[in-house]
Scaffold this active site. Structure first.
Site, PDB file in Angstrom:
ATOM      1  NE  ARG A  70     -36.484  -7.891  22.064  1.00  9.81           N
ATOM      2  CZ  ARG A  70     -37.494  -7.980  22.924  1.00  9.81           C
ATOM      3  NH1 ARG A  70     -38.725  -8.089  22.504  1.00  9.81           N
ATOM      4  NH2 ARG A  70     -37.291  -7.940  24.226  1.00  9.81           N
ATOM      5  CG  ASP A 106     -38.976  -8.686  27.910  1.00 11.90           C
ATOM      6  OD1 ASP A 106     -39.512  -9.771  28.204  1.00 11.90           O
ATOM      7  OD2 ASP A 106     -37.753  -8.502  27.991  1.00 11.90           O
ATOM      8  CG  HIS A 109     -37.635   0.924  30.074  1.00  7.99           C
ATOM      9  ND1 HIS A 109     -36.864  -0.145  30.454  1.00  7.99           N
ATOM     10  CD2 HIS A 109     -36.874   1.641  29.236  1.00  7.99           C
ATOM     11  CE1 HIS A 109     -35.675  -0.072  29.866  1.00  7.99           C
ATOM     12  NE2 HIS A 109     -35.650   1.022  29.128  1.00  7.99           N
ATOM     13  CD  GLU A 128     -39.317  -3.830  27.987  1.00  5.46           C
ATOM     14  OE1 GLU A 128     -39.140  -4.279  29.117  1.00  5.46           O
ATOM     15  OE2 GLU A 128     -38.464  -3.923  27.076  1.00  5.46           O
ATOM     16  CB  ALA A 174     -28.797   2.521  25.102  1.00  2.00           C
ATOM     17  CD  GLU A 211     -24.209  -0.413  28.853  1.00  2.00           C
ATOM     18  OE1 GLU A 211     -23.991  -0.832  29.980  1.00  2.00           O
ATOM     19  OE2 GLU A 211     -25.215  -0.766  28.178  1.00  2.00           O
TER      20      GLU A 211
HETATM   21  P1  GTP Z   1     -35.192  -7.474  32.123  1.00  2.00           P
HETATM   22  O1  GTP Z   1     -35.974  -7.316  30.859  1.00  2.00           O
HETATM   23  O2  GTP Z   1     -35.019  -8.898  32.525  1.00  2.00           O
HETATM   24  O3  GTP Z   1     -33.885  -6.737  32.087  1.00  2.00           O
HETATM   25  O4  GTP Z   1     -36.064  -6.888  33.295  1.00  2.00           O
HETATM   26  P2  GTP Z   1     -36.867  -5.538  33.345  1.00  2.00           P
HETATM   27  O5  GTP Z   1     -37.932  -5.555  32.301  1.00  2.00           O
HETATM   28  O6  GTP Z   1     -37.273  -5.283  34.752  1.00  2.00           O
HETATM   29  O7  GTP Z   1     -35.718  -4.540  32.951  1.00  2.00           O
HETATM   30  P3  GTP Z   1     -35.695  -3.029  32.561  1.00  2.00           P
HETATM   31  O8  GTP Z   1     -37.069  -2.464  32.348  1.00  2.00           O
HETATM   32  O9  GTP Z   1     -34.838  -2.335  33.533  1.00  2.00           O
HETATM   33  O10 GTP Z   1     -34.892  -3.074  31.178  1.00  2.00           O
HETATM   34  C1  GTP Z   1     -35.212  -3.932  30.150  1.00  2.00           C
HETATM   35  C2  GTP Z   1     -34.527  -3.539  28.854  1.00  2.00           C
HETATM   36  O11 GTP Z   1     -33.996  -2.213  28.879  1.00  2.00           O
HETATM   37  C3  GTP Z   1     -33.344  -4.398  28.465  1.00  2.00           C
HETATM   38  O12 GTP Z   1     -33.755  -5.541  27.778  1.00  2.00           O
HETATM   39  C4  GTP Z   1     -32.532  -3.454  27.570  1.00  2.00           C
HETATM   40  O13 GTP Z   1     -33.097  -3.388  26.266  1.00  2.00           O
HETATM   41  C5  GTP Z   1     -32.748  -2.122  28.226  1.00  2.00           C
HETATM   42  N1  GTP Z   1     -31.712  -1.853  29.252  1.00  2.00           N
HETATM   43  C6  GTP Z   1     -31.876  -1.877  30.583  1.00  2.00           C
HETATM   44  N2  GTP Z   1     -30.729  -1.571  31.208  1.00  2.00           N
HETATM   45  C7  GTP Z   1     -29.805  -1.343  30.261  1.00  2.00           C
HETATM   46  C8  GTP Z   1     -28.417  -0.986  30.294  1.00  2.00           C
HETATM   47  O14 GTP Z   1     -27.795  -0.824  31.328  1.00  2.00           O
HETATM   48  N3  GTP Z   1     -27.788  -0.828  29.096  1.00  2.00           N
HETATM   49  C9  GTP Z   1     -28.438  -0.984  27.914  1.00  2.00           C
HETATM   50  N4  GTP Z   1     -27.744  -0.806  26.784  1.00  2.00           N
HETATM   51  N5  GTP Z   1     -29.743  -1.334  27.848  1.00  2.00           N
HETATM   52  C10 GTP Z   1     -30.425  -1.518  29.000  1.00  2.00           C
HETATM   53 MG    MG Z   2     -36.281  -7.056  28.919  1.00  2.00          MG
END
Ligand code: GTP
Ligand code: MG
Length: 228
Positions: free
Chosen positions: A74, A103, A151, A170, A182, A185
């Protein structure tokens, strides 16, 4: 010979190009540049997807087993890009967007078993054109709400008409079971905007734990079958 429609298109293009040269700060210019940026991330996403498909096919041919159930890609929606930049208090310019966000291109790789996740990640990172930018292992260290996935942010060089550009992508790797949790949720938490009560959150976390135990058990069973 160009058809009349093709001739018309060419004229449109020329007109647009001379307009853009005369108006470098025009919003149309910005929109086109924004679209070009998204197209570059789409290309980066294609590069990684191809790598993943090649790994999947090679593994499948040699081991008669599929380590990857599905690959979804995506591109972040413009509204999400702007929203995230605003939330971080950043200027909204192409330069700052590319610097700040990891991302814009996102790939989700749903694997069969937990060890497939680490195998796929390792085989990707062993490729000498990929550069690892960041890893978050939410399998070894689940989030407090129970979320599990692996990740990675990687940088891949992409060759365009007149440049070679390192692009960040990402990659989220998870098992079918982790994906099940996931997805549901996310559906419950984000879409309905319901503030989960402490009881519901605890129940959800417990579901994630049960699912994780099942994942471990399935891996154990596969290994037993392989050893027979
Ligand atoms: P963000 O993208 O702003 O959240 O920051 P980041 O890149 O530091 O976050 P992270 O790597 O922890 O997670 C990014 C992505 O993982 C999110 O956009 C979701 O797709 C997924 N994700 C992370 N935490 C959760 C969660 O608690 N529940 C679900 N369903 N998906 C999650
Ligand atoms: Mg993200």
């Amino acid at each position: 010979m160009q058809t009349p429609q093709e001739l018309e298109l060419d004229q449109d293009r020329e007109e647009l190009q001379s307009y853009l040269l005369d108006h470098p700060d025009d919003f149309v210019t910005h929109i086109l540049q924004f679209n070009e940026m998204l197209a570059r991330y789409r290309a980066a996403s294609q590069e990684i997807t191809t790598k993943l498909e090649i790994l999947r096919n090679d593994f499948n041919t040699r081991q008669y087993r599929n380590p990857i159930e599905s690959i979804q890609t995506r591109i972040k929606r413009p509204a999400s890009i702007v929203g995230k930049m605003k939330a971080r208090g950043m200027d909204i310019t192409l330069e700052s967007i590319e610097k700040e966000l990891n991302d814009i291109a996102g790939i989700r790789v749903v694997c069969s078993f937990i060890d497939d996740i680490y195998m796929v990640a390792e085989k990707l990172l062993a490729q000498d054109d990929l550069r690892l930018i960041r890893v978050k292992d939410y399998i070894k260290n689940p989030k407090p709400n129970g979320y599990r996935s692996y990740h990675m942010v990687v940088e891949v060089p992409v060759f365009f008409l007149d440049s070679k550009q390192p692009m960040r992508v990402e990659i989220q790797l998870r098992t079918v079971a982790m994906d099940f949790w996931a997805s549901l949720e996310h559906e419950m938490k984000y879409k309905k905007q319901i503030k989960n009560s402490a009881v519901i959150s605890e129940e959800l976390r417990r579901c994630a734990e049960t699912i994780a135990e099942t994942d471990e058990k399935m891996l154990e069973l596969r290994r037993q079958i392989e050893a027979e």
